[in-house]
Design an enzyme around this catalytic site. Sequence first.
Site, PDB file in Angstrom:
ATOM      1  N   LYS A   9       0.829  -1.201   0.000  1.00 19.76           N
ATOM      2  CA  LYS A   9       0.000   0.000   0.000  1.00 19.76           C
ATOM      3  C   LYS A   9       0.875   1.267   0.000  1.00 19.76           C
ATOM      4  CE  LYS A   9      -3.748  -2.431   2.428  1.00 19.76           C
ATOM      5  NZ  LYS A   9      -4.631  -2.465   3.628  1.00 19.76           N
ATOM      6  N   TYR A  49     -12.026  -3.124  -3.216  1.00 15.41           N
ATOM      7  CA  TYR A  49     -12.580  -3.199  -1.856  1.00 15.41           C
ATOM      8  C   TYR A  49     -14.114  -3.193  -1.852  1.00 15.41           C
ATOM      9  CZ  TYR A  49      -8.048  -2.736   0.525  1.00 15.41           C
ATOM     10  OH  TYR A  49      -6.780  -2.955   1.029  1.00 15.41           O
TER      11      TYR A  49
HETATM   12  P1  ATP Z   1      -6.611  -6.145   3.268  1.00 14.92           P
HETATM   13  O1  ATP Z   1      -7.885  -6.534   2.539  1.00 14.92           O
HETATM   14  O2  ATP Z   1      -6.173  -4.721   2.976  1.00 14.92           O
HETATM   15  O3  ATP Z   1      -5.528  -7.159   3.056  1.00 14.92           O
HETATM   16  P2  ATP Z   1      -7.622  -7.296   5.682  1.00 14.92           P
HETATM   17  O4  ATP Z   1      -8.102  -8.397   4.792  1.00 14.92           O
HETATM   18  O5  ATP Z   1      -6.727  -7.657   6.817  1.00 14.92           O
HETATM   19  O6  ATP Z   1      -6.891  -6.177   4.842  1.00 14.92           O
HETATM   20  P3  ATP Z   1     -10.254  -6.142   5.576  1.00 14.92           P
HETATM   21  O7  ATP Z   1     -11.335  -6.413   6.547  1.00 14.92           O
HETATM   22  O8  ATP Z   1     -10.339  -6.743   4.205  1.00 14.92           O
HETATM   23  O9  ATP Z   1      -8.864  -6.505   6.276  1.00 14.92           O
HETATM   24  O10 ATP Z   1     -10.147  -4.561   5.446  1.00 14.92           O
HETATM   25  C1  ATP Z   1      -9.509  -3.974   4.331  1.00 14.92           C
HETATM   26  C2  ATP Z   1      -8.740  -2.761   4.785  1.00 14.92           C
HETATM   27  O11 ATP Z   1      -9.659  -1.788   5.273  1.00 14.92           O
HETATM   28  C3  ATP Z   1      -7.789  -3.002   5.950  1.00 14.92           C
HETATM   29  O12 ATP Z   1      -6.534  -3.476   5.547  1.00 14.92           O
HETATM   30  C4  ATP Z   1      -7.692  -1.626   6.566  1.00 14.92           C
HETATM   31  O13 ATP Z   1      -6.711  -0.838   5.901  1.00 14.92           O
HETATM   32  C5  ATP Z   1      -9.059  -1.041   6.312  1.00 14.92           C
HETATM   33  N1  ATP Z   1      -9.866  -1.174   7.519  1.00 14.92           N
HETATM   34  C6  ATP Z   1     -10.422  -2.311   8.000  1.00 14.92           C
HETATM   35  N2  ATP Z   1     -11.087  -2.062   9.148  1.00 14.92           N
HETATM   36  C7  ATP Z   1     -10.940  -0.736   9.382  1.00 14.92           C
HETATM   37  C8  ATP Z   1     -11.375   0.159  10.401  1.00 14.92           C
HETATM   38  N3  ATP Z   1     -12.107  -0.283  11.425  1.00 14.92           N
HETATM   39  N4  ATP Z   1     -11.018   1.461  10.308  1.00 14.92           N
HETATM   40  C9  ATP Z   1     -10.269   1.915   9.286  1.00 14.92           C
HETATM   41  N5  ATP Z   1      -9.827   1.123   8.287  1.00 14.92           N
HETATM   42  C10 ATP Z   1     -10.143  -0.167   8.333  1.00 14.92           C
HETATM   43 MG    MG Z   2      -9.214  -8.049   3.052  1.00 16.45          MG
END
Ligand code: ATP
Ligand code: MG
Length: 137
Positions: A9, A49
């Site tokens: 990122k 996303y």
């Molecule tokens: P990624 O998809 O980026 O690999 P992840 O699978 O661990 O991360 P996800 O639930 O898919 O987590 O969330 C995608 C992204 O959204 C996270 O990496 C984070 O940057 C952001 N995110 C998730 N939860 C929050 C939150 N509560 N507040 C702010 N940003 C968040």
């Molecule tokens: Mg994710």
Amino acid sequence: MERTFIMIKPDGVQRQLIGEIVGRFEKKGFKLVAMKVMTVSQELAEKHYEALNDKPFFSGLVKFICSSPVVAMVWEGDSVVSTSRQMIGATDPHAAAPGTIRGDYGVSVGRNIIHGSDAIETAKREIALWFKEEEVN
Ligand code: ATP
Ligand code: MG
């Protein structure tokens, strides 16, 4: 052979962690299939996303991903999807174990350095979204 989509990122690129992160995947024995530095369009970030588009942080997340260049990669190997997720660590860097990428370098949930596909089907969707067919064969 199994493949996953990994993205360093904007915060990971700005903090000069590209070599460190690529090195971890190489040393683990995974094969780098494709890699490009790119500035992400709003359209691509929103599609990437889209499962999170009802979350309160969605617009901030999309804005951040588009804010400066990322490194998009495809890695290949046995169980590469789940092993990558283990190497990346928990979403919130404060909860991520030491030794994981987020545990070692992540600052906050909104600045967590790296993305990795969360399942084999997701990886297929994300690879097709980010790369042209001829870039990944
Ligand atoms: P990624 O998809 O980026 O690999 P992840 O699978 O661990 O991360 P996800 O639930 O898919 O987590 O969330 C995608 C992204 O959204 C996270 O990496 C984070 O940057 C952001 N995110 C998730 N939860 C929050 C939150 N509560 N507040 C702010 N940003 C968040
Ligand atoms: Mg994710």
